[in-house]
Design an enzyme around this catalytic site. Sequence first.
Site, PDB file in Angstrom:
ATOM      1  N   GLY A 157       8.061   3.929   0.302  1.00  0.00           N
ATOM      2  CA  GLY A 157       8.739   5.100   0.842  1.00  0.00           C
ATOM      3  C   GLY A 157      10.209   5.126   0.494  1.00  0.00           C
ATOM      4  O   GLY A 157      10.712   4.253  -0.218  1.00  0.00           O
ATOM      5  N   GLY A 158      10.882   6.138   1.010  1.00  0.00           N
ATOM      6  CA  GLY A 158      12.292   6.296   0.701  1.00  0.00           C
ATOM      7  C   GLY A 158      13.154   5.173   1.237  1.00  0.00           C
ATOM      8  O   GLY A 158      14.137   4.784   0.606  1.00  0.00           O
ATOM      9  N   MET A 159      12.787   4.645   2.421  1.00  0.00           N
ATOM     10  CA  MET A 159      13.627   3.593   2.983  1.00  0.00           C
ATOM     11  C   MET A 159      12.842   2.320   3.303  1.00  0.00           C
ATOM     12  O   MET A 159      13.439   1.307   3.642  1.00  0.00           O
ATOM     13  CB  MET A 159      14.332   4.088   4.251  1.00  0.00           C
ATOM     14  N   ALA A 160      11.522   2.366   3.199  1.00  0.00           N
ATOM     15  CA  ALA A 160      10.725   1.203   3.581  1.00  0.00           C
ATOM     16  C   ALA A 160       9.459   1.118   2.739  1.00  0.00           C
ATOM     17  O   ALA A 160       8.996   2.112   2.176  1.00  0.00           O
ATOM     18  CB  ALA A 160      10.353   1.283   5.068  1.00  0.00           C
ATOM     19  N   VAL A 201       5.342  -0.289   2.805  1.00  0.00           N
ATOM     20  CA  VAL A 201       4.272  -0.524   3.766  1.00  0.00           C
ATOM     21  C   VAL A 201       3.251  -1.477   3.142  1.00  0.00           C
ATOM     22  O   VAL A 201       2.823  -1.281   2.001  1.00  0.00           O
ATOM     23  CB  VAL A 201       3.590   0.791   4.182  1.00  0.00           C
ATOM     24  N   ASP A 229      10.294  16.000  10.999  1.00  0.00           N
ATOM     25  CA  ASP A 229       9.869  15.888   9.592  1.00  0.00           C
ATOM     26  C   ASP A 229       8.350  16.063   9.483  1.00  0.00           C
ATOM     27  O   ASP A 229       7.675  15.314   8.784  1.00  0.00           O
ATOM     28  CB  ASP A 229      10.307  14.548   9.005  1.00  0.00           C
ATOM     29  N   ILE A 287       0.803  -1.227   0.000  1.00  0.00           N
ATOM     30  CA  ILE A 287       0.000   0.000   0.000  1.00  0.00           C
ATOM     31  C   ILE A 287       0.836   1.277   0.000  1.00  0.00           C
ATOM     32  O   ILE A 287       0.283   2.376  -0.139  1.00  0.00           O
ATOM     33  CB  ILE A 287      -0.965   0.030   1.204  1.00  0.00           C
ATOM     34  N   GLY A 288       2.150   1.150   0.144  1.00  0.00           N
ATOM     35  CA  GLY A 288       2.980   2.353   0.134  1.00  0.00           C
ATOM     36  C   GLY A 288       4.438   2.032  -0.091  1.00  0.00           C
ATOM     37  O   GLY A 288       4.959   1.044   0.423  1.00  0.00           O
ATOM     38  N   LYS A 304       5.305  -2.042   8.142  1.00  0.00           N
ATOM     39  CA  LYS A 304       6.354  -1.267   7.472  1.00  0.00           C
ATOM     40  C   LYS A 304       7.639  -2.076   7.516  1.00  0.00           C
ATOM     41  O   LYS A 304       8.108  -2.442   8.599  1.00  0.00           O
ATOM     42  CB  LYS A 304       6.533   0.081   8.172  1.00  0.00           C
TER      43      LYS A 304
END
Length: 302
Positions: free
Chosen positions: A22-25, A27, A137, A19-20, A42
């Site tokens: 990201g920059g490092m992980a 999800v 952040d 579902i996602g 995650k």
Amino acid sequence: MDKYMGKKLDGRYEITELIGIGGMANVYKAYDVIEDRVVAVKILREEYMVNDDMRRRFKNESKAMAVLDHPNVMRVYDVSFSDKMQSIVMEYIDGITLKEYMEYRAQPLTYKETLHFITQVLAALQHAHEKGIVHRDIKPQNIMLLADSTIKVMDFGIARFSRSENQTMTDKAIGSVHYISPEQAKGDTTDAKADIYSVGVMMYEMLSGKLPFESDSPVSVAIKQIADTATPLRELNPAVPEALAAITERAMAKEPRERYPSAQAMLADIDEFKRNPSVKFEYQYLTDTAPTRYIDKVVNKT
């Protein structure tokens, strides 16, 4: 084919959907067979398992979120760290990011809607700061919006414990340049007031429909955060009440000592504004050698 799809992690989390990314992980949506609930998992991406800095950041996120228990912070249920995989099991949020909502609206939000979201963000940050955690952040992309208009702050990937050893920012973990504080942009040490600045930028964007600083490169935006002054909010949107513009301006002060000392202090001024929208906030900074003091509220009684 994703290697985790259809797998059961730790004998209980059945991965059903990516579902996602990201920059490092990544999800995933998963089903917790023990608790009989849908969760989000995650997982640190495989290429970063050999990167000590990324592993540290991922572990920092899990530690930060695990000590938080607030209705406006995404909950962590479980963590798992091994040589083969690092994962964080969190509550599953069926919603969109606040950034997606703002883009969908494609115009400035009303001040009432802005405050509805911002007060929830500040409540979450006050809780985190009381636990000694600085997010570092805060941005609309890291805030989930549910169907009932509740928000959840997430992604504590570059958070740190404020009572731990002082750490300077690096170019690898600077946060999002459009929302970072000047001290983050300079690579200085940060505290909770860096989060206050980011909230101010979010308010500015919600109320004006524009980011305070834009440029062709992240470095240029970072320089603007340090040196430039944003266009006054009421020049972009004259409908913004004067007091609300003053609150936003104080949150976005370049010098940390001139910002709100805490999320709770900012919430107090927002509450004052709600009670009396014609309130006048006179933030006059005294230039003596003592710590900066504020002449906070001058109520307009006319």
